[in-house]
Design a protein around this motif. Sequence first.
Motif, PDB file in Angstrom:
ATOM      1  N   GLN A 165      42.917  36.606  44.047  1.00 26.69           N
ATOM      2  CA  GLN A 165      42.075  36.693  42.488  1.00 26.69           C
ATOM      3  C   GLN A 165      41.202  35.574  42.278  1.00 26.69           C
ATOM      4  O   GLN A 165      40.078  35.089  41.817  1.00 26.69           O
ATOM      5  CB  GLN A 165      43.035  37.090  41.133  1.00 26.69           C
ATOM      6  CG  GLN A 165      43.266  38.720  41.907  1.00 26.69           C
ATOM      7  CD  GLN A 165      43.620  39.579  40.287  1.00 26.69           C
ATOM      8  OE1 GLN A 165      44.674  39.742  39.975  1.00 26.69           O
ATOM      9  NE2 GLN A 165      42.633  39.911  38.965  1.00 26.69           N
ATOM     10  N   PHE A 171      42.112  43.823  37.210  1.00 27.75           N
ATOM     11  CA  PHE A 171      41.331  43.405  38.947  1.00 27.75           C
ATOM     12  C   PHE A 171      39.957  45.151  39.177  1.00 27.75           C
ATOM     13  O   PHE A 171      40.171  45.847  38.682  1.00 27.75           O
ATOM     14  CB  PHE A 171      42.013  44.175  39.990  1.00 27.75           C
ATOM     15  CG  PHE A 171      41.944  43.820  40.926  1.00 27.75           C
ATOM     16  CD1 PHE A 171      40.750  42.114  41.287  1.00 27.75           C
ATOM     17  CD2 PHE A 171      41.464  43.746  42.162  1.00 27.75           C
ATOM     18  CE1 PHE A 171      40.297  41.848  42.455  1.00 27.75           C
ATOM     19  CE2 PHE A 171      40.788  44.386  42.746  1.00 27.75           C
ATOM     20  CZ  PHE A 171      40.722  42.316  43.657  1.00 27.75           C
ATOM     21  N   ASP A 172      39.115  44.591  39.571  1.00 25.89           N
ATOM     22  CA  ASP A 172      38.142  45.918  39.597  1.00 25.89           C
ATOM     23  C   ASP A 172      38.037  45.785  40.914  1.00 25.89           C
ATOM     24  O   ASP A 172      37.220  45.076  42.257  1.00 25.89           O
ATOM     25  CB  ASP A 172      36.772  45.501  39.229  1.00 25.89           C
ATOM     26  CG  ASP A 172      35.687  45.962  38.877  1.00 25.89           C
ATOM     27  OD1 ASP A 172      36.301  47.439  39.505  1.00 25.89           O
ATOM     28  OD2 ASP A 172      34.558  45.658  37.990  1.00 25.89           O
ATOM     29  N   MET A 173      38.481  46.966  41.435  1.00 24.67           N
ATOM     30  CA  MET A 173      38.924  47.614  43.328  1.00 24.67           C
ATOM     31  C   MET A 173      37.312  48.010  42.977  1.00 24.67           C
ATOM     32  O   MET A 173      37.367  49.516  42.580  1.00 24.67           O
ATOM     33  CB  MET A 173      40.209  47.436  42.953  1.00 24.67           C
ATOM     34  CG  MET A 173      40.256  48.395  44.884  1.00 24.67           C
ATOM     35  SD  MET A 173      41.999  48.480  45.246  1.00 24.67           S
ATOM     36  CE  MET A 173      42.582  47.110  45.280  1.00 24.67           C
ATOM     37  N   HIS A 178      44.041  47.072  38.988  1.00 26.12           N
ATOM     38  CA  HIS A 178      43.125  47.650  38.849  1.00 26.12           C
ATOM     39  C   HIS A 178      43.832  48.790  37.788  1.00 26.12           C
ATOM     40  O   HIS A 178      42.823  49.175  36.854  1.00 26.12           O
ATOM     41  CB  HIS A 178      42.416  48.620  40.084  1.00 26.12           C
ATOM     42  CG  HIS A 178      41.132  49.271  40.126  1.00 26.12           C
ATOM     43  ND1 HIS A 178      40.356  48.951  40.311  1.00 26.12           N
ATOM     44  CD2 HIS A 178      41.158  51.287  39.791  1.00 26.12           C
ATOM     45  CE1 HIS A 178      39.104  49.805  39.220  1.00 26.12           C
ATOM     46  NE2 HIS A 178      40.065  51.199  39.305  1.00 26.12           N
ATOM     47  N   PRO A 215      32.337  44.600  41.558  1.00 26.19           N
ATOM     48  CA  PRO A 215      33.838  45.789  42.447  1.00 26.19           C
ATOM     49  C   PRO A 215      34.402  45.059  43.707  1.00 26.19           C
ATOM     50  O   PRO A 215      33.511  44.400  44.310  1.00 26.19           O
ATOM     51  CB  PRO A 215      33.507  47.243  42.053  1.00 26.19           C
ATOM     52  CG  PRO A 215      32.594  47.142  41.092  1.00 26.19           C
ATOM     53  CD  PRO A 215      31.620  46.022  41.146  1.00 26.19           C
TER      54      PRO A 215
END
Length: 324
Positions: free
Chosen positions: A91, A127-129, A122, A102
């Motif tokens: 990150q 977190f943007d997956m 996420h 993403p």
Amino acid sequence: MCLAEIPLSVWRRRGHDFVFRGHRIRYWAAGQGEPLLLIHGFPTASWDWHYLWQPLARRYRVIACDMLGFGDSAKPRDHVYSLIEQADLQQALLGHLEVSQPVHILAHDYGDSVAQELLARHAEGRFDMGSCAFLNGGLFPEAYRPCRVQKMLLGRLGWVVGRLFDRNSLDHDFSRTFGPDTRPSESELDDFWSLISAGRGHHMLYRLINYLPERVELRDRWVQAMQRNQVPMRFINGAADPISGRHMVERYRELIPNPDTILLPDVGRYPQTEAPARVLSCYEAFRASAADFRPPIVVPLAIQNSKPANHPFVLSSTIQNGSY
């Protein structure tokens, strides 16, 4: 289709550095488009992706680093290495590169566990997956079959095992995890060893190997995140891998709703170097199908088939006491 390799000497020259918690981290970035994070395995480094690097960079913004303790990144001697920290590192790298979209992930082995932690983040909104593709790795520790040297590194004399581990050990132990017809050449083994031994990294293997019991501790958190099915996932697996091969895919199919799995016969633990063209084809097909993915509205969170009593990494006194 034959994919061109990137010689290790060239790969090293193309790298960049950034500082993570006071430690120098070597990373690589290329291409444009949707960000694709490549996360390497144990005990190697990001050069593992060199066959796929250029083809993927034609379509995506590819990003990879040698994680802390690996390859050409810092290898602090008294550090307590952790998968959680390695997820923090990923990150931090994305932040350093100002990635705001993403992030899609292609992970392998040790990197699978880092990807699982990012998948859990996420689910928590941290977190943007965009999607996640796994290559051979211990996604479910109850199905993981460690090799002898891994067990020895976990024992009380693990530090001695690490110091005795050398290029010949790599040939003997590491090569056996590949497919019968796809084992690394002497030149490839030299390059793998160059990355492992840089900064006397083989002396750190007994510290890095603590990711195995850490997987057990975090298993339920990670499997729950996978079962929520919030992002498209695919498991591409070299079936001949004695550690996390066909048997790991069978466990994946038992636990994950609507499992998307690909088995590569006669390929072992490193599909991205043993059969890179096949991995590329499988990954591109996955990304094409993922465009139509819609997460379910309601997903049961309970873990199916809880860990059995003979879980191989609820460390027995035999391993803890260094008896093999």
